[in-house]
Design a protein around this motif. Structure first.
Motif, PDB file in Angstrom:
ATOM      1  N   ASP A  84       0.834  -1.205   0.000  1.00  0.00           N
ATOM      2  CA  ASP A  84       0.000   0.000   0.000  1.00  0.00           C
ATOM      3  C   ASP A  84       0.871   1.258   0.000  1.00  0.00           C
ATOM      4  O   ASP A  84       0.660   2.177   0.793  1.00  0.00           O
ATOM      5  N   LYS A  90      -3.086  -3.954  -2.250  1.00  0.00           N
ATOM      6  CA  LYS A  90      -3.401  -4.707  -1.028  1.00  0.00           C
ATOM      7  C   LYS A  90      -4.005  -6.080  -1.337  1.00  0.00           C
ATOM      8  O   LYS A  90      -4.956  -6.515  -0.710  1.00  0.00           O
ATOM      9  N   GLN A 114      -4.073  -8.643   1.532  1.00  0.00           N
ATOM     10  CA  GLN A 114      -4.735  -8.217   2.775  1.00  0.00           C
ATOM     11  C   GLN A 114      -5.603  -9.309   3.393  1.00  0.00           C
ATOM     12  O   GLN A 114      -5.494  -9.618   4.585  1.00  0.00           O
TER      13      GLN A 114
END
Length: 215
Positions: free
Chosen positions: A140, A166, A169
Motif C-alpha cells: 500500500d 493490497k 490483505q
C-alpha cells in the motif's frame, strides 16, 4: 402561354419533386460522411495508449536492489500463501506467492511506516545470516522511489515485491504494516507476527520456534 418578358419560367411540379429528392439525398450523404468521420476519430487509440504507464516503469536505483528470482511453478497448498503474483520492486520477474517454499520469512512493510524502519536492522541481520530465505512486500505504498531508497538505506539485501492494491490483505489478514510471516518447507504459513519486531532476539527466536532454524 408564354410568360411575360423577365419572369422566370415555372418549374413543372414533377421536376421540383425530383430536385427536392436529389437535394435531400445529397444532404443525407453529407451527414453520413460527417458521422462516420466522427465515429472514426472517437475510436482511434490516443497517442501513447496501450503502452506501459510511467508508474509501472522501474524507478531510479531499483536495479541496485536484490533481484527477484524465478521459482518453479507449484500447486497452491492448504493454509499456504495466496495464489497471486506481485511485481518485483527491483529487477527480475513477478513473484507468484503460491510457488514459494520455506524456510522463508516474509516481511510486509512500507516506506511511510515508522515501526518498519525501527525493525529493519533485525531483518537485515537475519538476511546476512543466510539461514532462511527472505522476501519483502512493499505494501500500500504510493511512492516506489522512496520505497527503493528505504530498502537501500536500511540494508534490506533481499528481494522485494510491491502490493499497491493490497492483494494480500485478506489472505494474511493484514491490518497494516509491519507484519512478518513465517513459511515452512511445505509452503504452509506457520505463523504470522502482526506489529513491530522489538529485538533481534525476538526475531531469531521466532525463526527457531516456527521454522526450526537457528540463525
Amino acid at each position: 402561354m408564354t410568360p411575360p418578358s423577365g419572369t422566370p419560367p415555372r418549374t413543372p411540379p414533377a421536376h421540383r419533386a425530383d430536385s427536392g429528392r436529389v437535394w435531400r439525398t445529397a444532404v443525407g450523404l453529407a451527414v453520413a460522411v460527417v458521422l462516420v468521420g466522427t465515429a472514426a476519430c472517437g475510436s482511434e487509440t490516443p497517442a501513447g495508449a496501450g503502452t506501459p504507464s510511467a508508474g509501472r516503469s522501474k524507478v531510479a536505483g531499483a536495479d541496485q536492489l536484490k533481484a527477484c528470482p524465478s521459482a518453479p511453478s507449484k500447486p497452491p497448498v492448504s493454509n499456504g500463501l495466496p495464489d497471486i503474483s506481485l511485481p518485483c520492486l527491483g529487477s527480475g520477474p513477478d513473484v507468484r506467492l503460491a510457488d514459494l517454499r520455506g524456510p522463508l520469512v516474509i516481511n510486509v512493510w512500507a516506506q511511510w511506516c515508522g515501526p518498519c524502519r525501527d525493525e529493519a536492522p533485525y531483518l537485515a541481520a537475519l538476511a546476512k545470516s543466510g539461514k532462511v530465505t527472505m522476501l519483502g512486500i512493499d505494501y500500500d505504498d504510493p511512492r516506489p522511489e522512496l520505497a527503493v531508497k528505504f530498502a537501500g538505506e536500511e540494508g534490506l539485501a533481499y528481494p522485494h515485491v510491491t502490493d499497491q492494491d493490497k492483494a494480500i490483505q485478506r489472505a494474511l489478514k493484514v491490518g497494516g504494516p509491519p507484519l512478518t510471516a513465517f513459511i515452512d518447507d511445505k509452503g504452509t504459513v506457520a505463523y504470522v507476527h502482526r506489529g513491530v519486531l522489538t529485538s533481534q532476539q525476538q526475531l531469531d527466536q521466532l525463526v527457531k520456534d516456527k521454522l526450526g532454524v537457528t540463525p
